[in-house]
Design a protein around this motif. Structure first.
Motif, PDB file in Angstrom:
ATOM      1  N   GLY A   1       0.681  -1.370   0.123  1.00 36.53           N
ATOM      2  CA  GLY A   1       0.078   0.261   0.311  1.00 36.53           C
ATOM      3  C   GLY A   1       0.968   1.337  -0.070  1.00 36.53           C
ATOM      4  N   LYS A   2       1.980   1.225   0.871  1.00 35.08           N
ATOM      5  CA  LYS A   2       2.622   2.368   0.700  1.00 35.08           C
ATOM      6  C   LYS A   2       3.644   2.723  -0.422  1.00 35.08           C
ATOM      7  N   MET A   3       4.036   1.699  -1.256  1.00 32.61           N
ATOM      8  CA  MET A   3       4.732   1.511  -2.346  1.00 32.61           C
ATOM      9  C   MET A   3       3.928   1.772  -3.613  1.00 32.61           C
ATOM     10  N   ALA A   4       2.731   1.396  -3.477  1.00 28.82           N
ATOM     11  CA  ALA A   4       1.876   1.537  -5.067  1.00 28.82           C
ATOM     12  C   ALA A   4       2.154   2.577  -5.850  1.00 28.82           C
ATOM     13  N   ALA A   5       1.961   3.704  -5.295  1.00 25.86           N
ATOM     14  CA  ALA A   5       2.023   5.137  -6.137  1.00 25.86           C
ATOM     15  C   ALA A   5       3.203   4.934  -7.071  1.00 25.86           C
ATOM     16  N   ASP A   6       4.121   4.279  -6.750  1.00 29.73           N
ATOM     17  CA  ASP A   6       5.521   4.449  -7.367  1.00 29.73           C
ATOM     18  C   ASP A   6       5.930   3.211  -8.265  1.00 29.73           C
ATOM     19  N   LEU A   7       4.981   2.286  -8.176  1.00 30.11           N
ATOM     20  CA  LEU A   7       4.990   1.024  -8.945  1.00 30.11           C
ATOM     21  C   LEU A   7       3.881   0.707  -9.963  1.00 30.11           C
ATOM     22  N   GLN A   8       4.616  -0.161 -11.097  1.00 27.04           N
ATOM     23  CA  GLN A   8       3.833  -0.720 -12.068  1.00 27.04           C
ATOM     24  C   GLN A   8       3.490  -2.048 -11.815  1.00 27.04           C
ATOM     25  N   LEU A   9       4.070  -2.964 -10.755  1.00 27.90           N
ATOM     26  CA  LEU A   9       3.959  -4.350 -10.835  1.00 27.90           C
ATOM     27  C   LEU A   9       4.349  -4.616  -9.646  1.00 27.90           C
ATOM     28  N   ILE A  10       3.784  -5.513  -8.810  1.00 32.87           N
ATOM     29  CA  ILE A  10       4.176  -6.395  -7.407  1.00 32.87           C
ATOM     30  C   ILE A  10       3.900  -7.949  -8.086  1.00 32.87           C
ATOM     31  N   GLU A  11       5.097  -8.571  -7.265  1.00 26.78           N
ATOM     32  CA  GLU A  11       5.099  -9.844  -7.189  1.00 26.78           C
ATOM     33  C   GLU A  11       5.375 -10.437  -5.746  1.00 26.78           C
ATOM     34  N   LEU A  12       4.521 -11.342  -5.543  1.00 30.48           N
ATOM     35  CA  LEU A  12       4.479 -11.756  -3.965  1.00 30.48           C
ATOM     36  C   LEU A  12       4.802 -13.194  -4.024  1.00 30.48           C
ATOM     37  N   TYR A  13       5.913 -13.384  -3.330  1.00 29.50           N
ATOM     38  CA  TYR A  13       6.678 -14.503  -3.191  1.00 29.50           C
ATOM     39  C   TYR A  13       6.531 -15.070  -1.805  1.00 29.50           C
ATOM     40  N   GLY A  14       6.758 -16.416  -1.586  1.00 31.75           N
ATOM     41  CA  GLY A  14       6.787 -17.131  -0.219  1.00 31.75           C
ATOM     42  C   GLY A  14       5.509 -17.139   0.481  1.00 31.75           C
ATOM     43  N   THR A  15       4.409 -17.350  -0.289  1.00 33.44           N
ATOM     44  CA  THR A  15       3.116 -17.511   0.194  1.00 33.44           C
ATOM     45  C   THR A  15       2.343 -18.725  -0.467  1.00 33.44           C
TER      46      THR A  15
END
Length: 191
Positions: free
Chosen positions: A150-164
């Motif tokens: 949520g804090k980083m979203a404004a500066d990103l075009q993509l998120i990948e979530l690992y380890g879940t």
């Protein structure tokens, strides 16, 4: 016995023998490795399994066919996960892909859930040759992953979530970035 996992992604001028990030504590070890091209990924996967790694996760940039190749390469000895995108992310991920292919400078985050990780110290920012960054951050749990996303979203075009373990763990992260329309890739495992 503690987990020993490796996350593999593709990046220009990469050295598949060098860890870009290591998170290691009583919970286990998670390493991040980069390869220059998909063919190197298969060689690396085979080598890592021979060294005793017990889990591998692949970046969403590889796609389903290389994921299937990696699963065959390990012959069922360890689970091989890969990032996939849910229906809610398809429009945003298609935009990301088009912009990537056009040479736009894009920034993404790889958020790694690793029990006991400290986002202040288990972090590396990789500058990409074409511009933009890949920020890799270890977090202790999915709650911390959602807060960070949520804090980083404004500066990103993509998120990948690992380890879940899958989409249920990713739901808080997806909800945390809905307003910013950032696509969130979720890990799916295959033995």
């Amino acid at each position: 016995m503690a987990d020993d996992k490796v996350i593999i992604f593709e990046a220009g001028s990469a050295d598949p023998t060098t860890d870009a990030l290591v998170i290691e504590n009583a919970s286990g070890r998670t390493r991040l490795r980069a390869v220059e091209e998909p063919a190197q990924m298969l060689e690396l996967v085979s080598r890592l399994v021979a060294e005793g790694v017990d889990q591998i996760e692949l970046c969403g940039g590889f796609g389903a066919l290389p994921h299937a190749d990696a699963v065959r390469a390990v012959g069922g000895r360890v689970p091989v996960g890969a990032i996939y995108y849910g229906f809610e992310s398809l429009t945003a991920i298609a935009s990301f892909k088009a912009r990537y292919e056009a040479g736009d400078a894009l920034s993404e985050a790889f958020i790694i859930v690793h029990e006991g990780a400290d986002p202040a110290t288990d972090r590396v920012v990789l500058e990409k040759d074409e511009g933009g960054t890949t920020t890799v951050v270890g977090v202790p749990d999915t709650e911390a992953a959602a807060e960070l996303a949520g804090k980083m979203a404004a500066d990103l075009q993509l998120i990948e979530l690992y380890g879940t373990p899958g989409p249920d763990a990713a739901a808080p992260v997806i909800r945390a970035v809905e307003a910013a329309a950032v696509p969130v890739g979720v890990i799916a495992h295959r033995r």
